[in-house]
Write an enzyme that holds these catalytic residues in place. Structure first.
Site, mmCIF file in Angstrom:
data_model
loop_
_atom_site.group_PDB
_atom_site.id
_atom_site.type_symbol
_atom_site.label_atom_id
_atom_site.label_comp_id
_atom_site.label_asym_id
_atom_site.label_seq_id
_atom_site.Cartn_x
_atom_site.Cartn_y
_atom_site.Cartn_z
ATOM 1 N N THR A 196 -15.140 6.277 -43.908
ATOM 2 C CA THR A 196 -15.536 5.229 -42.957
ATOM 3 C C THR A 196 -15.607 3.877 -43.656
ATOM 4 O O THR A 196 -15.184 2.865 -43.096
ATOM 5 C CB THR A 196 -16.876 5.574 -42.290
ATOM 6 N N CYS A 197 -16.123 3.850 -44.858
ATOM 7 C CA CYS A 197 -16.254 2.590 -45.597
ATOM 8 C C CYS A 197 -14.878 1.972 -45.871
ATOM 9 O O CYS A 197 -14.684 0.774 -45.685
ATOM 10 C CB CYS A 197 -16.979 2.833 -46.917
ATOM 11 N N ASN A 198 -13.957 2.795 -46.302
ATOM 12 C CA ASN A 198 -12.638 2.335 -46.707
ATOM 13 C C ASN A 198 -11.705 2.070 -45.527
ATOM 14 O O ASN A 198 -10.916 1.127 -45.564
ATOM 15 C CB ASN A 198 -12.003 3.365 -47.643
ATOM 16 N N THR B 264 -15.025 5.904 -49.633
ATOM 17 C CA THR B 264 -15.375 6.961 -48.684
ATOM 18 C C THR B 264 -14.687 6.639 -47.354
ATOM 19 O O THR B 264 -14.393 5.478 -47.062
ATOM 20 C CB THR B 264 -16.896 7.098 -48.523
ATOM 21 N N LEU C 157 -15.037 -1.922 -44.267
ATOM 22 C CA LEU C 157 -14.482 -3.018 -45.068
ATOM 23 C C LEU C 157 -13.302 -3.700 -44.380
ATOM 24 O O LEU C 157 -13.258 -4.937 -44.331
ATOM 25 C CB LEU C 157 -14.081 -2.525 -46.455
#
Length: 161
Positions: free
Chosen positions: A48-50, A46, A54
């Site tokens: 923001t996560c990617n 996703t 992370l």
């Protein structure tokens, strides 16, 4: 009830990908006798996560480990195959432990579950970071703003180490 500083992590079984295929890891196997930085994301790949969450932990890996941390782990309500692909895609394979909480068992037990059904994502995990010392939470950051990884990001967590 949401987990708090001073609480033991709930018992759960995660899945992680290895060279030999999927492997089950219990909370005890990941956290007992170790100091672990754990961060949780709503979903692998996703935006923001990617692109934000992370990468901050990957870029600051050495700084985090140099402060007495044994392991950095990320957990998401995704299956182990998605988490394995995400580890390879980001170059974090072998550097960060990718834990699949496929049914959201850990997220629910820790009170960190998030219903994103309105967005077509179903049950997920809140965005968070924590320091876990021998299975006990010693610092906890839950992100209040969607689409951001500031409170739960690597820079904030490094300040707490």
């Amino acid at each position: 009830m949401t987990i708090s500083v001073g609480d033991k992590l709930p018992e759960a079984t995660f899945k992680t990908m290895t060279d030999d295929g999927a492997k089950a890891l219990t909370t005890a196997e990941v956290f007992d006798g170790k100091k672990v930085v754990l961060f949780g994301v709503p979903g692998a790949f996703t935006p923001t996560c990617n692109n934000n969450h992370l990468p901050g932990y990957l870029e600051n890996r050495d700084a985090i480990l140099s402060r007495g941390v044994d392991q950095i782990a990320v957990v998401a309500v995704n299956d182990q195959f998605v988490m394995g692909a995400w580890a390879r895609f980001t170059g974090a394979e072998g550097k960060i432990l990718f834990l699949a909480d496929g049914s959201g068992t850990f997220a629910k037990a820790a009170g960190l579950d998030l219903d994103l059904s309105a967005n077509g994502l179903g049950l997920r995990s809140k965005r968070f970071s924590m320091i876990v010392d021998d299975g006990t939470v010693t610092a906890l950051n839950i992100e209040d703003s969607t689409g951001q990884a500031v409170d739960s990001g690597a820079a904030r967590l490094i300040e707490q180490l």
